[in-house]
Design an enzyme around this catalytic site. Structure first.
Site, PDB file in Angstrom:
ATOM      1  CE  LYS A  77      49.721  46.592  97.826  1.00 31.42           C
ATOM      2  NZ  LYS A  77      50.608  46.550  96.647  1.00 31.42           N
ATOM      3  CG  ASN A 107      57.674  42.970  94.921  1.00 33.72           C
ATOM      4  OD1 ASN A 107      56.531  43.035  94.458  1.00 33.72           O
ATOM      5  ND2 ASN A 107      58.597  43.881  94.660  1.00 33.72           N
ATOM      6  N   GLY A 122      51.548  41.887  92.670  1.00 29.75           N
ATOM      7  CA  GLY A 122      50.489  41.889  91.654  1.00 29.75           C
ATOM      8  C   GLY A 122      49.436  42.959  91.881  1.00 29.75           C
ATOM      9  CB  CYS A 163      53.782  47.235  87.716  1.00 24.82           C
ATOM     10  SG  CYS A 163      53.565  45.826  88.811  1.00 24.82           S
TER      11      CYS A 163
END
Lengths: 313, 288
Positions: A54, A78, A81, A138
């Site tokens: 992760k 999704n 965060g 991201c």
């Protein structure tokens, strides 16, 4: 349950000094810190070539508020965060619990500044992690993330600074949210990348027409799943036109849910293939894909899966 | 490596009951999940082969001997609308049992069960477990804004100093010998017209200090209901466990899609509803 039997050597390959027993890489953000799926009876980390842990930041992050996920047509959005316990905790408490004989573990690193990326890279460089994946794409954080990935100068700077601070294999995760992924690939390779992950999720949103509010608390999120596969495939193909000149492997990813998808990505130029959303649908999908990849290779009288990479007629 | 505790089953549909209000009860064959399921735990079900994401459903009943489990669901989106088309004899794929269930305290001999809407099933399971394994006498309150998914009639059990007009009690709870009452904003006969936490508070007010000390609340339902139940628990200093519902992707703790914010030593932390819960102490939940 741990399986003694490893996948066939026909799908085994070596990149950046690591052996991948299967071309399947489980993607960051989908499989926790490497042992979450071992709760599932019949699942084994040995069935995959690698697991990207992760996304990890220097300090602990609480992540976004709920609602964080939403199903869309043939996909999901999704906005987690980057919830994570911080680099020190991952290195001190999680890595020692992982069985490195089963598969390769790849740290996924995110930062809000070049200094933060470098600080995390230094920490992991002193650990037993097999490789580092630098996330400059991201879509769900306010600082850094995709903004870095869309800025070629910043991309070069982050990659070169990370490169100076680690001897571990360095994989850069590229964003699809840019017009010229080939240029981004070139910058990463010039700055010292050993591999590329193509692609991260695509920025997206959903709206609830009853409340007239965005569904996700974060408003925008990252779209994944079969819905993005054709886009991901093209991005892999485009990145491969650059990476093949340097023998830089690509982890192709974006909506792969079966062996046919995996073969398509490999033909487009991927050396390894990432699975994420598919695991939510079927946690035991990896050995099935491995078996079918072997059957495909045998049927087509190919020696090893490597011979298929970018091998479009 | 964790001990394997979640099983993936391809199971035959043994029964599929369709009720008013878009509510359905489905009974599935279960070799493994039936053996290990506890009240509050859930399964993660593929509604059909063309729906990408699984859906989480609380286990409502489980039979170790006959090897089946039951879930109750309400049709809402395309997943549940396709699930309602499944017929007896069809096969469904699910993972389970998942999560940490309710934990009955030996000292708290008066369990207060509060279930709202699709939050009713885990409390039906808990009531069955209490009947089988304890000599506790629970009191059970269910609330619904659509027709209740069971028959109910005026209870034979009176509750001292309680609302005399509120008499409705589910037939199967009554058959267990337990006291129960129902709440709804609709005008259903014998039901309390209002919110379920108000009904529970009316009952709590009938207790003396000694009795109050023996109460523990076990609750499941929509978030606003759980928040209201948690406030009642705090007001009367009652231990309270709540079973939380949240949107989920993996259901094994891998994606952190289903979080709840928890107070932990003066710090707020994100916990995963699927594997850290779905049952939490209400006093630890951080409501913004």
């Amino acid at each position: 349950m741990v399986k003694d039997e490893k996948p066939s050597n026909k799908i085994r390959s070596n990149y950046f000094g690591l052996t991948f027993n299967s071309p399947i890489i489980l993607l960051s953000g989908c499989v926790g810190f490497g042992d979450e799926y071992t709760r599932v009876d019949g699942y084994s980390n040995s069935d995959v070539g690698g697991i990207c842990l992760k996304g990890t930041t220097l300090d602990e992050r609480l992540g976004n508020n709920a609602q964080r996920i939403y199903e869309t047509s043939d996909g999901m959005i999704n906005a987690i965060g980057l919830q994570n316990p911080g680099a020190d905790y991952v290195i001190d408490n999680i890595l020692p619990s992982l069985n490195f004989n089963e598969t390769n573990f790849i740290a996924n690193i995110s930062g809000a500044s070049v200094d933060e990326y470098v600080a995390i890279v230094k920490k992991f460089d002193n650990s037993n992690i097999n490789a580092l994946e630098i996330n400059i794409s991201c879509p769900n954080v306010k600082e850094g993330g995709v903004h870095f990935g869309n800025d070629y100068e910043m991309t070069s700077k982050i990659v070169s600074e990370c490169r100076k601070n680690t001897k571990k294999p360095l994989i850069i995760k590229l964003s699809p949210n840019q017009s010229n992924i080939g240029m981004s690939a070139q910058k990463c390779i010039d700055a010292g990348a050993d591999g590329l992950s193509v692609i991260n999720t695509i920025s997206a949103m959903s709206i609830d027409i009853k409340s007239r509010k965005p569904v996700l608390d974060n408003i925008n999120g990252g779209l994944s799943g079969p819905a993005i596969k054709p886009i991901a495939l093209l991005k892999v193909f485009e990145a491969y036109q650059i990476s093949k000149k340097y023998n830089i492997p690509i982890i192709g990813q974006g909506g792969i849910i079966n062996y046919k998808d995996a073969i398509e990505f490999i033909l487009a130029g991927a050396s390894l293939v990432g699975l994420g959303t598919a695991m939510f649908y079927d946690p035991l999908i990896c050995p099935k894909i491995n078996d079918e990849l072997v059957k495909y290779i045998e049927f087509n009288e190919i020696k090893n899966i490597k011979d298929l990479i970018g091998n479009l007629n | 490596m964790k001990d394997s505790s979640i099983y993936i089953e391809n199971a035959k549909v043994l029964n599929h009951q369709h009720m008013e209000g878009g509510q359905h009860i489905i009974r599935l064959e279960s070799e493994k999940c039936s053996q290990y399921a506890k009240p509050g735990m859930f399964i993660h079900l593929k509604c059909d082969e063309n729906t990408l994401m699984r859906r989480p459903f609380s286990v409502m009943r489980a039979s170790k001997e006959e090897k089946w489990i039951e879930i109750l669901y309400k049709t809402f989106g395309h997943g549940t609308n396709s699930l309602k088309l499944v017929e007896v004899g069809d096969t469904l794929n699910y993972m389970g049992p998942i999560g940490n269930g309710f934990s009955l305290s030996k000292k708290k001999t008066i369990p207060l069960l509060i279930g709202g809407g699709v939050g009713i099933p885990p409390l039906i399971f808990l009531a069955s477990e209490i009947k089988e394994f304890c000599n506790f006498k629970p009191i059970i309150f269910f609330g619904s804004e659509v027709t209740f998914p069971f028959k109910y009639f005026p209870s034979k059990y009176m509750i001292k100093d309680f609302l005399p007009e509120v008499t409705a009690s589910p037939d199967f709870i009554e058959a267990m010998g337990f006291v129960s009452r129902l709440a709804s904003q609709q005008d259903y006969p014998g039901c309390y017209k209002g919110f379920i936490h108000e009904l529970a508070e009316h009952w709590i007010k009938t207790l003396n200090t000694d009795q109050l000390d023996k109460v523990c609340i076990y609750s499941c339902g929509p978030t606003p209901m759980l928040e209201a139940v948690s406030l009642v628990a705090r007001k009367y200093k009652i231990d309270c466990q709540i079973c939380i519902e949240e949107h989920m992707a993996c259901a094994v703790g891998g994606c952190a899609g289903c979080i709840v914010k928890i107070k932990d030593n003066n710090k707020i932390v994100s916990k995963r509803v699927c594997v850290d819960g779905p049952v939490f102490k209400s006093s630890t939940i951080y409501y913004e």
